[in-house]
Design an enzyme around this catalytic site. Structure first.
Site, PDB file in Angstrom:
ATOM      1  N   MET A  40       0.838  -1.205   0.000  1.00  0.00           N
ATOM      2  CA  MET A  40       0.000   0.000   0.000  1.00  0.00           C
ATOM      3  C   MET A  40       0.871   1.252   0.000  1.00  0.00           C
ATOM      4  O   MET A  40       0.394   2.348   0.294  1.00  0.00           O
ATOM      5  CB  MET A  40      -0.920  -0.009   1.219  1.00  0.00           C
ATOM      6  CG  MET A  40      -1.827  -1.246   1.239  1.00  0.00           C
ATOM      7  SD  MET A  40      -3.243  -1.070   2.313  1.00  0.00           S
ATOM      8  CE  MET A  40      -2.466  -0.928   3.905  1.00  0.00           C
ATOM      9  N   LEU A  43       6.747   2.616   1.821  1.00  0.00           N
ATOM     10  CA  LEU A  43       7.611   1.441   1.940  1.00  0.00           C
ATOM     11  C   LEU A  43       8.670   1.623   3.018  1.00  0.00           C
ATOM     12  O   LEU A  43       9.171   2.725   3.242  1.00  0.00           O
ATOM     13  CB  LEU A  43       8.285   1.149   0.592  1.00  0.00           C
ATOM     14  CG  LEU A  43       7.356   0.902  -0.607  1.00  0.00           C
ATOM     15  CD1 LEU A  43       8.161   0.421  -1.807  1.00  0.00           C
ATOM     16  CD2 LEU A  43       6.242  -0.086  -0.282  1.00  0.00           C
ATOM     17  N   GLY A  46      10.753  -3.604   5.806  1.00  0.00           N
ATOM     18  CA  GLY A  46       9.964  -4.841   5.696  1.00  0.00           C
ATOM     19  C   GLY A  46       9.623  -5.120   4.246  1.00  0.00           C
ATOM     20  O   GLY A  46       9.833  -6.221   3.727  1.00  0.00           O
ATOM     21  N   HIS A  47       9.108  -4.083   3.564  1.00  0.00           N
ATOM     22  CA  HIS A  47       8.780  -4.247   2.135  1.00  0.00           C
ATOM     23  C   HIS A  47      10.043  -4.557   1.339  1.00  0.00           C
ATOM     24  O   HIS A  47      10.037  -5.406   0.441  1.00  0.00           O
ATOM     25  CB  HIS A  47       8.158  -2.952   1.582  1.00  0.00           C
ATOM     26  CG  HIS A  47       6.883  -2.533   2.251  1.00  0.00           C
ATOM     27  ND1 HIS A  47       6.811  -1.427   3.056  1.00  0.00           N
ATOM     28  CD2 HIS A  47       5.643  -3.062   2.235  1.00  0.00           C
ATOM     29  CE1 HIS A  47       5.565  -1.275   3.504  1.00  0.00           C
ATOM     30  NE2 HIS A  47       4.836  -2.261   3.019  1.00  0.00           N
ATOM     31  N   GLN A 159       4.908 -12.262   7.035  1.00  0.00           N
ATOM     32  CA  GLN A 159       4.329 -12.967   8.176  1.00  0.00           C
ATOM     33  C   GLN A 159       3.698 -11.963   9.149  1.00  0.00           C
ATOM     34  O   GLN A 159       2.802 -12.311   9.911  1.00  0.00           O
ATOM     35  CB  GLN A 159       5.433 -13.774   8.867  1.00  0.00           C
ATOM     36  CG  GLN A 159       5.051 -14.420  10.176  1.00  0.00           C
ATOM     37  CD  GLN A 159       3.991 -15.494  10.014  1.00  0.00           C
ATOM     38  OE1 GLN A 159       3.951 -16.185   9.000  1.00  0.00           O
ATOM     39  NE2 GLN A 159       3.121 -15.631  11.012  1.00  0.00           N
ATOM     40  N   ASP A 161       1.511  -9.895   8.670  1.00  0.00           N
ATOM     41  CA  ASP A 161       0.060  -9.951   8.511  1.00  0.00           C
ATOM     42  C   ASP A 161      -0.343 -11.419   8.365  1.00  0.00           C
ATOM     43  O   ASP A 161      -0.710 -11.882   7.282  1.00  0.00           O
ATOM     44  CB  ASP A 161      -0.364  -9.123   7.291  1.00  0.00           C
ATOM     45  CG  ASP A 161       0.014  -7.664   7.463  1.00  0.00           C
ATOM     46  OD1 ASP A 161      -0.719  -6.945   8.145  1.00  0.00           O
ATOM     47  OD2 ASP A 161       1.081  -7.248   6.954  1.00  0.00           O
ATOM     48  N   GLN A 164      -3.799 -12.439   6.968  1.00  0.00           N
ATOM     49  CA  GLN A 164      -3.843 -12.113   5.538  1.00  0.00           C
ATOM     50  C   GLN A 164      -3.108 -13.182   4.728  1.00  0.00           C
ATOM     51  O   GLN A 164      -3.611 -13.686   3.720  1.00  0.00           O
ATOM     52  CB  GLN A 164      -3.190 -10.750   5.328  1.00  0.00           C
ATOM     53  CG  GLN A 164      -2.828 -10.437   3.891  1.00  0.00           C
ATOM     54  CD  GLN A 164      -2.296  -9.024   3.742  1.00  0.00           C
ATOM     55  OE1 GLN A 164      -3.049  -8.075   3.834  1.00  0.00           O
ATOM     56  NE2 GLN A 164      -1.018  -8.870   3.501  1.00  0.00           N
TER      57      GLN A 164
HETATM   58  P1  AMP Z   1       1.363  -3.193   3.417  1.00  0.00           P
HETATM   59  O1  AMP Z   1       1.989  -2.160   2.542  1.00  0.00           O
HETATM   60  O2  AMP Z   1       1.378  -2.849   4.868  1.00  0.00           O
HETATM   61  O3  AMP Z   1       0.049  -3.681   2.915  1.00  0.00           O
HETATM   62  O4  AMP Z   1       2.336  -4.455   3.329  1.00  0.00           O
HETATM   63  C1  AMP Z   1       2.675  -5.013   2.104  1.00  0.00           C
HETATM   64  C2  AMP Z   1       3.357  -6.328   2.336  1.00  0.00           C
HETATM   65  O5  AMP Z   1       4.511  -6.122   3.140  1.00  0.00           O
HETATM   66  C3  AMP Z   1       2.494  -7.351   3.063  1.00  0.00           C
HETATM   67  O6  AMP Z   1       2.748  -8.648   2.554  1.00  0.00           O
HETATM   68  C4  AMP Z   1       2.959  -7.220   4.490  1.00  0.00           C
HETATM   69  O7  AMP Z   1       2.745  -8.376   5.270  1.00  0.00           O
HETATM   70  C5  AMP Z   1       4.441  -6.976   4.277  1.00  0.00           C
HETATM   71  N1  AMP Z   1       5.034  -6.331   5.439  1.00  0.00           N
HETATM   72  C6  AMP Z   1       4.636  -5.198   6.058  1.00  0.00           C
HETATM   73  N2  AMP Z   1       5.387  -4.950   7.139  1.00  0.00           N
HETATM   74  C7  AMP Z   1       6.285  -5.959   7.234  1.00  0.00           C
HETATM   75  C8  AMP Z   1       7.324  -6.289   8.147  1.00  0.00           C
HETATM   76  N3  AMP Z   1       7.603  -5.537   9.199  1.00  0.00           N
HETATM   77  N4  AMP Z   1       8.040  -7.415   7.910  1.00  0.00           N
HETATM   78  C9  AMP Z   1       7.774  -8.207   6.837  1.00  0.00           C
HETATM   79  N5  AMP Z   1       6.797  -7.946   5.950  1.00  0.00           N
HETATM   80  C10 AMP Z   1       6.058  -6.849   6.141  1.00  0.00           C
END
Ligand code: AMP
Length: 303
Positions: A40, A43, A46-47, A159, A161, A164
């Site tokens: 979303m 970034l 994690g991303h 992981q 989420d 999800q």
């Molecule tokens: P989001 O932009 O929050 O929807 O996240 C996009 C992807 O990045 C999803 O698969 C999330 O699970 C993953 N994600 C978000 N934060 C982390 C994190 N801290 N560690 C690993 N993956 C993450």
């Protein structure tokens, strides 16, 4: 699958905003397999870790940046969600992304809100689904569309989420999507806080308070050899010391059914927590092995 070295080039990815631009840019990648990382935006590391993992095993990586209105409730944070496209593009460039698909809602939903949606079923009604009705149907609907539009062979999810991730795996299995779903362990700040785009909402004192979530998971995992009730008690003991964190749930559940594990249970389980800190709703989880030799199943860098 072939092992591809990390990106050596720093060419800016192609940015596609429309379906036509995506079709054209995606056709240029037809010489190899394509992994997608759906985000979303806003970034963070994690991303970036998801992108790096995808880069290791796939020839091409597509990142989608899309704030999906379908998965936000009327009182949720869609309007204030951080939008940082230029910085996002820099992260994608550094990580060797080939293509960024960053559409607006009218591109993804040209006919308006879709009448036909993917239903998450009963697993979509518990935990996060209870707090966010309709969230998982909206999430799965856009994931299905983005898998089709990107024509990916693999998709990488965090992981972080966990519910999800479970539902996306189920969707691909139950509805025969020809997509390999790959999970990546939660990336954390040095002090243990799980990275999240929503962490930018936290004031400095909220951020201190928020540490109780990861600390509770760590305490629970440390008690894993002693059985489910001790795990739950150890985690809860950390949370009650932090009254400013308004805990929504703390559960120890089976990773496939999301049902509370009974006291006799030994094996893999998911210790998950959600709560509100200040104006921000945060979630975190830790896979744990309950029973002899038990403990956290994910490396948790903080001492
Ligand atoms: P989001 O932009 O929050 O929807 O996240 C996009 C992807 O990045 C999803 O698969 C999330 O699970 C993953 N994600 C978000 N934060 C982390 C994190 N801290 N560690 C690993 N993956 C993450």
């Amino acid at each position: 699958m072939t092992d591809f070295p990390s990106a050596t080039t720093t060419a800016t990815p192609v940015v596609a905003r429309t379906r036509e631009e995506l079709r054209e840019a995606r056709a240029a990648l037809d010489d190899g397999d394509v992994a997608v990382v759906m985000t979303m935006g806003a970034l963070h590391e994690g991303h970036a870790t998801l992108i790096h993992q995808a880069r290791k095993t796939h020839q091409h990586v597509v990142v989608t940046i899309f704030l999906n209105p379908l998965q936000f409730g009327p009182k949720e944070d869609l309007s204030r969600y951080p939008r940082t496209f230029d910085a996002d593009l820099e992260i994608c460039t550094a990580a060797g992304v080939d293509l960024v698909f960053a559409p607006t809602p009218d591109v993804v939903y040209p006919e308006g809100d879709p009448g036909v949606r993917v239903s998450a079923g009963p697993l979509g009604d518990v935990l996060e689904g209870q707090a966010r009705p309709g969230h998982f149907d909206g999430m799965l609907t856009v994931v299905a569309k983005l898998m089709h539009l990107s024509r990916c062979s693999a998709a990488y999810f965090g992981q972080k989420d966990a519910q999800q991730l479970l539902l996306i795996r189920r969707m691909c299995r139950d509805l025969d999507f020809p997509v390999q779903v790959v999970s990546v362990p939660t990336v954390r700040e040095p002090d243990g806080l799980a990275m999240s785009s929503r962490n930018t909402y936290l004031t400095p004192s909220d951020r201190e308070t928020a540490l109780c979530l990861s600390a509770a998971l760590r305490a629970g995992a440390a008690a894993a050899t002693e059985g489910p009730s001790v795990v739950r008690r150890a985690a809860r003991a950390v949370l009650v010391r932090e009254p400013l964190a308004l805990i929504d749930y703390l559960v120890l559940v089976h990773p496939d059914t999301l049902e509370d594990v009974p006291e006799w249970y030994r094996g893999e389980a998911l210790l998950a927590v959600a709560g509100r800190v200040g104006t921000t709703r945060l979630i975190d989880n830790l896979p744990v092995l309950v029973g002899p030799g038990g403990g956290a199943l994910e490396i948790f860098s903080h001492p």
